[in-house]
Design a protein around this motif. Structure first.
Motif, PDB file in Angstrom:
ATOM      1  N   MET A   1       0.820  -1.202   0.000  1.00  0.00           N
ATOM      2  CA  MET A   1       0.000   0.000   0.000  1.00  0.00           C
ATOM      3  C   MET A   1       0.861   1.263   0.000  1.00  0.00           C
ATOM      4  O   MET A   1       0.568   2.248  -0.681  1.00  0.00           O
ATOM      5  N   GLU A   2       1.969   1.218   0.756  1.00  0.00           N
ATOM      6  CA  GLU A   2       2.852   2.383   0.813  1.00  0.00           C
ATOM      7  C   GLU A   2       3.422   2.708  -0.567  1.00  0.00           C
ATOM      8  O   GLU A   2       3.474   3.870  -0.982  1.00  0.00           O
ATOM      9  N   HIS A   3       3.815   1.665  -1.286  1.00  0.00           N
ATOM     10  CA  HIS A   3       4.337   1.881  -2.628  1.00  0.00           C
ATOM     11  C   HIS A   3       3.240   2.417  -3.544  1.00  0.00           C
ATOM     12  O   HIS A   3       3.480   3.337  -4.342  1.00  0.00           O
ATOM     13  N   ALA A   4       2.044   1.845  -3.455  1.00  0.00           N
ATOM     14  CA  ALA A   4       0.938   2.273  -4.315  1.00  0.00           C
ATOM     15  C   ALA A   4       0.568   3.732  -4.047  1.00  0.00           C
ATOM     16  O   ALA A   4       0.291   4.497  -4.981  1.00  0.00           O
ATOM     17  N   GLU A   5       0.567   4.126  -2.782  1.00  0.00           N
ATOM     18  CA  GLU A   5       0.259   5.515  -2.443  1.00  0.00           C
ATOM     19  C   GLU A   5       1.272   6.478  -3.043  1.00  0.00           C
ATOM     20  O   GLU A   5       0.910   7.544  -3.559  1.00  0.00           O
ATOM     21  N   ALA A   6       2.547   6.109  -2.980  1.00  0.00           N
ATOM     22  CA  ALA A   6       3.592   6.961  -3.548  1.00  0.00           C
ATOM     23  C   ALA A   6       3.451   7.046  -5.070  1.00  0.00           C
ATOM     24  O   ALA A   6       3.617   8.116  -5.670  1.00  0.00           O
ATOM     25  N   GLN A   7       3.119   5.920  -5.708  1.00  0.00           N
ATOM     26  CA  GLN A   7       2.937   5.912  -7.156  1.00  0.00           C
ATOM     27  C   GLN A   7       1.774   6.805  -7.569  1.00  0.00           C
ATOM     28  O   GLN A   7       1.884   7.607  -8.505  1.00  0.00           O
ATOM     29  N   LEU A   8       0.646   6.670  -6.873  1.00  0.00           N
ATOM     30  CA  LEU A   8      -0.528   7.470  -7.215  1.00  0.00           C
ATOM     31  C   LEU A   8      -0.248   8.955  -7.016  1.00  0.00           C
ATOM     32  O   LEU A   8      -0.622   9.789  -7.852  1.00  0.00           O
ATOM     33  N   ALA A   9       0.418   9.298  -5.926  1.00  0.00           N
ATOM     34  CA  ALA A   9       0.732  10.705  -5.659  1.00  0.00           C
ATOM     35  C   ALA A   9       1.595  11.285  -6.780  1.00  0.00           C
ATOM     36  O   ALA A   9       1.387  12.425  -7.219  1.00  0.00           O
ATOM     37  N   GLU A  10       2.563  10.490  -7.257  1.00  0.00           N
ATOM     38  CA  GLU A  10       3.424  11.000  -8.328  1.00  0.00           C
ATOM     39  C   GLU A  10       2.647  11.158  -9.630  1.00  0.00           C
ATOM     40  O   GLU A  10       2.790  12.165 -10.324  1.00  0.00           O
TER      41      GLU A  10
END
Length: 282
Positions: A1-10
């Motif tokens: 989830m942490e990786h997905a959140e960072a990807q979406l934010a970018e």
């Protein structure tokens, strides 16, 4: 989830900075899946990896296209990056891509990096537009050699059956002096390791063959000490081989994944099993 959140934010930051589809294209299905997962409307991680393509105009008016595909572990690992520029020779292009990856390895480790890549291309592409096919790092006046990058690509395919493909994989890996292995069957697994340019060349040949599905599941890039380029590369494998693990099934096309896990563990790569298959090996 942490990786997905960072990807979406970018992705959403880039969409706000490049609102026109002529400047930025984002693969819509992958973006929708990523957003649903992060917002909690879907419990399943995205099946499609986010992809985006940015059209960049440098300060000197040169047009460059930057395509990025996010591995599931991004930003803990670098994205897959493809740079296209019609004004760069092959030698210039290879040097630009190598230096870009080195910059991202050293400056953006563990952080989102597409915006940094865009800024770097915008600022530095003009430095490579000299010297034609004779271009080398000396043409840019470098007094010291740049660090080389050791790369390891973990490649996943829906299946690897075809004897011609398997022959090509073995021959190309040996031609490029790469180490690693290929596990045929369903699924198919490959690992190649060696100098970055050789790994990129291997991937460029393999990916254009006919596949139902093939991807780089994980990528490792390690800058080497430029003062000690003669040192042995940090390889996990001795040479390149086709590895089979107790083939079974009606067509003999399924491997014993427990034996694969043992094979990886012996070479210090046990953590890769979970990246491939989503479960811990045993």
């Amino acid at each position: 989830m942490e990786h997905a959140e960072a990807q979406l934010a970018e992705v959403e930051l880039l969409l706000s900075m490049f609102p026109s589809q002529e400047e930025l294209e984002v693969e819509p299905v992958a973006y929708a899946e990523l957003r649903c997962f992060v917002e909690g409307t879907s419990e399943c991680p995205p099946n499609t990896r986010p992809e985006l393509c940015v059209k960049i105009q440098t300060h000197t008016g040169v047009e460059v296209s930057l395509s990025c595909t996010y591995p599931s572990q991004y930003p803990a690992v670098l994205p897959e990056i493809v740079v296209r520029c019609g004004e760069l020779s092959r030698a210039q292009h290879a040097c630009l891509v190598s230096d870009l990856r080195l910059y991202l390895c050293e400056s953006c480790s563990g952080e989102v990096c597409v915006l940094s890549a865009i800024d770097w291309i915008r600022d530095h592409t003009s430095e490579y537009l000299v010297g034609g096919e004779d271009f080398d790092r000396g043409a840019r006046g470098e007094e010291h050699p740049s660090a080389e990058i050791f790369t390891r690509l973990w490649i996943y395919s829906h299946h690897i059956y075809n004897k011609s493909k398997r022959k090509n994989i073995l021959e190309w890996a040996k031609e490029l002096q790469l180490s690693g292995f290929c596990m045929p069957g369903k699924p198919g697994v490959m690992c190649v390791e060696g100098p970055q340019a050789a790994c990129e060349e291997f991937w460029s040949r393999v990916k254009v063959l006919t596949w139902k599905r093939i991807m780089i599941r994980h990528r490792e890039d390690v800058p080497l000490d430029p003062a000690n380029q003669s040192a042995d590369l940090p390889r996990c494998f001795d040479g390149f081989e086709e590895a089979a693990f107790d083939p079974h099934g009606n067509r003999g096309n399924h491997m014993d994944l427990g034996q694969l896990f043992h094979y990886l563990s012996e070479r210090g790569c046990a953590q890769i099993f979970q990246l491939y298959f989503g479960v811990e090996g045993r």
